[in-house]
Design a protein around this motif. Structure first.
Motif, PDB file in Angstrom:
ATOM      1  N   TRP A  10       0.919  -1.162  -0.088  1.00 39.26           N
ATOM      2  CA  TRP A  10       0.070  -0.032  -0.074  1.00 39.26           C
ATOM      3  C   TRP A  10       0.819   1.163  -0.021  1.00 39.26           C
ATOM      4  CZ3 TRP A  10      -4.813  -0.799  -0.806  1.00 39.26           C
ATOM      5  CH2 TRP A  10      -5.779  -1.617  -0.465  1.00 39.26           C
ATOM      6  N   TYR A  12       0.549   5.851  -0.927  1.00 38.37           N
ATOM      7  CA  TYR A  12      -0.296   6.979  -1.209  1.00 38.37           C
ATOM      8  C   TYR A  12       0.643   7.745  -2.233  1.00 38.37           C
ATOM      9  CZ  TYR A  12      -2.277  11.580  -1.205  1.00 38.37           C
ATOM     10  OH  TYR A  12      -2.746  12.736  -1.622  1.00 38.37           O
ATOM     11  N   ASP A  17      -3.085  11.785  -5.935  1.00 37.02           N
ATOM     12  CA  ASP A  17      -4.010  11.955  -4.784  1.00 37.02           C
ATOM     13  C   ASP A  17      -4.722  10.951  -4.505  1.00 37.02           C
ATOM     14  OD1 ASP A  17      -5.111  13.063  -2.627  1.00 37.02           O
ATOM     15  OD2 ASP A  17      -6.762  14.101  -3.856  1.00 37.02           O
ATOM     16  N   ARG A  18      -4.121   9.701  -4.600  1.00 34.59           N
ATOM     17  CA  ARG A  18      -4.941   8.321  -4.584  1.00 34.59           C
ATOM     18  C   ARG A  18      -4.274   7.459  -3.518  1.00 34.59           C
ATOM     19  NH1 ARG A  18      -8.705  10.795  -5.522  1.00 34.59           N
ATOM     20  NH2 ARG A  18      -9.922  10.804  -7.184  1.00 34.59           N
ATOM     21  N   LEU A  19      -4.890   6.566  -3.052  1.00 35.73           N
ATOM     22  CA  LEU A  19      -4.257   5.355  -2.320  1.00 35.73           C
ATOM     23  C   LEU A  19      -4.251   4.412  -3.384  1.00 35.73           C
ATOM     24  CD1 LEU A  19      -3.775   3.886   0.399  1.00 35.73           C
ATOM     25  CD2 LEU A  19      -6.205   3.076   0.340  1.00 35.73           C
ATOM     26  N   SER A  34      -9.296   9.538  -2.093  1.00 30.14           N
ATOM     27  CA  SER A  34      -8.255  10.667  -1.904  1.00 30.14           C
ATOM     28  C   SER A  34      -7.713  10.704  -0.762  1.00 30.14           C
ATOM     29  CB  SER A  34      -8.718  11.825  -2.496  1.00 30.14           C
ATOM     30  OG  SER A  34      -9.692  12.201  -1.850  1.00 30.14           O
ATOM     31  N   ALA A  35      -6.667  11.754  -0.440  1.00 33.64           N
ATOM     32  CA  ALA A  35      -6.213  11.907   0.874  1.00 33.64           C
ATOM     33  C   ALA A  35      -7.185  12.589   1.987  1.00 33.64           C
ATOM     34  CB  ALA A  35      -5.209  12.964   0.980  1.00 33.64           C
ATOM     35  N   LEU A  38      -8.903   9.516   3.896  1.00 32.32           N
ATOM     36  CA  LEU A  38      -8.042   8.640   4.377  1.00 32.32           C
ATOM     37  C   LEU A  38      -7.665   9.012   5.810  1.00 32.32           C
ATOM     38  CD1 LEU A  38      -5.399   8.014   1.496  1.00 32.32           C
ATOM     39  CD2 LEU A  38      -7.514   6.665   2.008  1.00 32.32           C
ATOM     40  N   GLN A  41      -1.841   7.924   5.459  1.00 33.75           N
ATOM     41  CA  GLN A  41      -1.239   7.933   4.015  1.00 33.75           C
ATOM     42  C   GLN A  41      -0.228   6.976   4.032  1.00 33.75           C
ATOM     43  OE1 GLN A  41      -0.457  11.875   2.742  1.00 33.75           O
ATOM     44  NE2 GLN A  41      -2.641  12.370   2.815  1.00 33.75           N
ATOM     45  N   CYS A  81      -9.387  -1.595   0.907  1.00 26.72           N
ATOM     46  CA  CYS A  81      -9.045  -0.130   1.392  1.00 26.72           C
ATOM     47  C   CYS A  81      -9.855   0.181   2.501  1.00 26.72           C
ATOM     48  CB  CYS A  81      -9.314   0.854   0.261  1.00 26.72           C
ATOM     49  SG  CYS A  81      -8.419   0.577  -1.438  1.00 26.72           S
TER      50      CYS A  81
END
Length: 171
Positions: A10, A12, A17-19, A34-35, A38, A41, A81
């Motif tokens: 995993w 970030y 701007d995505r996991l 996006s952040a 979450l 990160q 996720c």
């Protein structure tokens, strides 16, 4: 179908701007989160054994629905996720009352607004369930909720999945 590996990580990505889930040098899963959604990160956080077990449980649960393997894979990876996502306020008023299903983690349930849609239970507590929408849904207020949105609803808003399994699949 792709199977989880201890080499998956995993991470970030601030540019996207995505996991992300790094699957190999040539493959990466870009989540829809996006952040701002979450709680953390991750930076090179290895996929755990619990994640791999969850992947298999989700895959088994989604087998009930008639969908292509690629879509099922996307849903499995998106559902993985969940531990990184912030807790949502419940949005129960958007949905009709269901049959108060005693839903457990990774059950497929039905949500009904102006339209009906399948959802995957990501987590459950005594009052609410967090669900991943498996398709777009029109709420009682006429708002369109997009596919892959995570929502929190009271348990009395979900109904159990009632799918007649053909005889050839029951053996």
């Amino acid at each position: 179908m792709l199977r989880p590996s201890e080499r998956w990580y995993w991470t970030y990505c601030p540019q996207k701007d995505r996991l992300l889930l790094d699957i190999s040098d040539q493959a990466q899963f870009c989540s829809p989160f996006s952040a701002s959604q979450l709680v953390q990160q991750p930076r090179q956080q290895a996929l755990t054994m619990a994640d791999a077990e969850a992947f298999q449980l989700i895959e088994d649960s989604l087998q009930q629905l008639d969908m292509p393997a690629a879509v099922r894979l996307e849903l499995c990876l998106t559902a993985l996720c969940a531990p990184f996502l912030q807790q949502q306020a419940h949005k129960s008023w958007y949905f009709q009352q269901g049959s108060s299903a005693d839903s457990a983690q990774y059950d497929v349930v039905m949500l009904r607004g102006l339209s009906s849609q399948y959802a995957l239970v990501l987590s459950a507590d005594s009052d609410c369930v967090n669900c991943l929408l498996l398709g777009e849904l029109s709420t009682l207020a006429g708002k369109q909720l997009p596919r892959l949105q995570v929502i929190r609803v009271l348990r009395n808003r979900v109904s159990p999945l009632n799918i007649a399994i053909p005889y050839r699949h029951s053996a």
